[in-house]
Design a protein around this motif. Structure first.
Motif, PDB file in Angstrom:
ATOM      1  N   LEU A   1      22.072 -38.957 -30.983  1.00  0.00           N
ATOM      2  CA  LEU A   1      23.000 -38.786 -29.661  1.00  0.00           C
ATOM      3  C   LEU A   1      23.359 -37.796 -30.581  1.00  0.00           C
ATOM      4  O   LEU A   1      23.492 -37.119 -28.426  1.00  0.00           O
ATOM      5  CB  LEU A   1      23.943 -39.926 -29.549  1.00  0.00           C
ATOM      6  N   ILE A   2      23.595 -36.937 -30.548  1.00  0.00           N
ATOM      7  CA  ILE A   2      24.072 -35.762 -30.320  1.00  0.00           C
ATOM      8  C   ILE A   2      23.071 -34.139 -30.041  1.00  0.00           C
ATOM      9  O   ILE A   2      22.992 -34.219 -29.002  1.00  0.00           O
ATOM     10  CB  ILE A   2      24.260 -35.155 -31.942  1.00  0.00           C
ATOM     11  N   VAL A   3      21.730 -34.777 -30.760  1.00  0.00           N
ATOM     12  CA  VAL A   3      21.169 -34.403 -30.014  1.00  0.00           C
ATOM     13  C   VAL A   3      20.598 -34.415 -28.649  1.00  0.00           C
ATOM     14  O   VAL A   3      20.128 -33.369 -28.528  1.00  0.00           O
ATOM     15  CB  VAL A   3      19.243 -34.798 -30.813  1.00  0.00           C
ATOM     16  N   LEU A   4      20.358 -35.874 -28.571  1.00  0.00           N
ATOM     17  CA  LEU A   4      19.961 -35.934 -27.077  1.00  0.00           C
ATOM     18  C   LEU A   4      21.625 -35.408 -26.049  1.00  0.00           C
ATOM     19  O   LEU A   4      20.491 -34.948 -25.222  1.00  0.00           O
ATOM     20  CB  LEU A   4      20.157 -37.173 -26.507  1.00  0.00           C
ATOM     21  N   LEU A   5      22.209 -35.176 -26.483  1.00  0.00           N
ATOM     22  CA  LEU A   5      24.034 -34.462 -25.162  1.00  0.00           C
ATOM     23  C   LEU A   5      23.085 -32.988 -26.168  1.00  0.00           C
ATOM     24  O   LEU A   5      22.907 -32.279 -24.909  1.00  0.00           O
ATOM     25  CB  LEU A   5      25.495 -34.756 -26.509  1.00  0.00           C
ATOM     26  N   VAL A   6      22.831 -32.596 -27.200  1.00  0.00           N
ATOM     27  CA  VAL A   6      22.469 -30.523 -27.064  1.00  0.00           C
ATOM     28  C   VAL A   6      21.599 -30.751 -26.174  1.00  0.00           C
ATOM     29  O   VAL A   6      21.346 -29.510 -25.006  1.00  0.00           O
ATOM     30  CB  VAL A   6      22.461 -30.376 -28.369  1.00  0.00           C
ATOM     31  N   PHE A   7      20.585 -31.627 -26.538  1.00  0.00           N
ATOM     32  CA  PHE A   7      19.500 -31.155 -25.354  1.00  0.00           C
ATOM     33  C   PHE A   7      19.815 -31.207 -23.674  1.00  0.00           C
ATOM     34  O   PHE A   7      19.319 -30.924 -22.959  1.00  0.00           O
ATOM     35  CB  PHE A   7      17.685 -31.930 -25.517  1.00  0.00           C
ATOM     36  N   SER A   8      20.282 -32.655 -23.493  1.00  0.00           N
ATOM     37  CA  SER A   8      20.548 -32.341 -22.030  1.00  0.00           C
ATOM     38  C   SER A   8      21.353 -31.613 -21.103  1.00  0.00           C
ATOM     39  O   SER A   8      21.106 -31.333 -20.223  1.00  0.00           O
ATOM     40  CB  SER A   8      21.605 -33.725 -21.489  1.00  0.00           C
ATOM     41  N   ARG A   9      22.047 -31.152 -22.523  1.00  0.00           N
ATOM     42  CA  ARG A   9      22.899 -29.725 -21.967  1.00  0.00           C
ATOM     43  C   ARG A   9      21.964 -28.607 -21.579  1.00  0.00           C
ATOM     44  O   ARG A   9      22.334 -27.813 -20.900  1.00  0.00           O
ATOM     45  CB  ARG A   9      23.839 -29.663 -22.703  1.00  0.00           C
ATOM     46  N   GLN A  10      21.366 -28.471 -22.940  1.00  0.00           N
ATOM     47  CA  GLN A  10      20.388 -27.090 -22.342  1.00  0.00           C
ATOM     48  C   GLN A  10      19.725 -27.162 -20.868  1.00  0.00           C
ATOM     49  O   GLN A  10      19.489 -26.311 -20.453  1.00  0.00           O
ATOM     50  CB  GLN A  10      19.694 -26.902 -23.527  1.00  0.00           C
ATOM     51  N   SER A  11      18.777 -28.319 -21.176  1.00  0.00           N
ATOM     52  CA  SER A  11      17.794 -28.744 -19.992  1.00  0.00           C
ATOM     53  C   SER A  11      19.308 -28.805 -19.065  1.00  0.00           C
ATOM     54  O   SER A  11      18.568 -27.598 -17.439  1.00  0.00           O
ATOM     55  CB  SER A  11      17.523 -29.793 -19.681  1.00  0.00           C
ATOM     56  N   VAL A  12      20.416 -28.527 -18.104  1.00  0.00           N
ATOM     57  CA  VAL A  12      21.635 -28.390 -17.441  1.00  0.00           C
ATOM     58  C   VAL A  12      21.564 -26.554 -17.257  1.00  0.00           C
ATOM     59  O   VAL A  12      21.574 -26.409 -16.300  1.00  0.00           O
ATOM     60  CB  VAL A  12      23.057 -29.287 -17.262  1.00  0.00           C
ATOM     61  N   ASN A  13      21.832 -25.722 -18.922  1.00  0.00           N
ATOM     62  CA  ASN A  13      21.267 -24.291 -18.626  1.00  0.00           C
ATOM     63  C   ASN A  13      20.967 -24.178 -17.956  1.00  0.00           C
ATOM     64  O   ASN A  13      20.583 -23.002 -16.647  1.00  0.00           O
ATOM     65  CB  ASN A  13      22.094 -24.151 -19.921  1.00  0.00           C
ATOM     66  N   GLU A  14      19.702 -24.993 -18.087  1.00  0.00           N
ATOM     67  CA  GLU A  14      18.189 -24.298 -17.225  1.00  0.00           C
ATOM     68  C   GLU A  14      17.720 -24.785 -15.671  1.00  0.00           C
ATOM     69  O   GLU A  14      17.507 -23.520 -15.598  1.00  0.00           O
ATOM     70  CB  GLU A  14      16.998 -24.322 -18.203  1.00  0.00           C
ATOM     71  N   ARG A  15      18.444 -25.037 -15.799  1.00  0.00           N
ATOM     72  CA  ARG A  15      18.459 -25.558 -14.325  1.00  0.00           C
ATOM     73  C   ARG A  15      19.104 -24.722 -13.186  1.00  0.00           C
ATOM     74  O   ARG A  15      19.094 -24.005 -12.585  1.00  0.00           O
ATOM     75  CB  ARG A  15      18.789 -26.932 -14.083  1.00  0.00           C
TER      76      ARG A  15
END
Length: 92
Positions: free
Chosen positions: A75-89
């Motif tokens: 869950l922590i990894v998924l959260l980090v990846f989701s935040r990273q994709s939001v920041n890239e957008r």
């Protein structure tokens, strides 16, 4: 066993990009210090994690403690990846 496979795969996905990121962002003169600090924090965290896992295992059983710990990491990894994709957008 399936969670262990996923956890091992996720570990590879985290360690290699994190090392590459630090090598590209941190100046060469400070890289040794940064990696030493990361190693120190990791080494310090292991006894804390073992203590926490032991306490959790004594309360709910070793199998469930192991499953819960692995699910938390995923869950922590998924959260980090989701935040990273939001920041890239946001950059686009």
């Amino acid at each position: 066993m399936a969670l262990e496979l996923v956890l091992g795969f996720i570990t590879i996905l985290i360690n290699v990009p994190m090392t590459s990121y630090f090598q590209s962002v941190v100046p060469v003169g400070y890289q040794g210090r940064v990696f030493a600090l990361l190693s120190f924090i990791s080494g310090f965290s292991i006894p804390l994690g073992v203590t926490y896992s032991g306490f959790l295992a004594s309360k709910i059983g070793a199998d469930w403690a192991y499953i819960m710990n692995n699910i938390c990491v995923i869950l922590i990894v998924l959260l980090v990846f989701s935040r990273q994709s939001v920041n890239e957008r946001k950059k686009i």
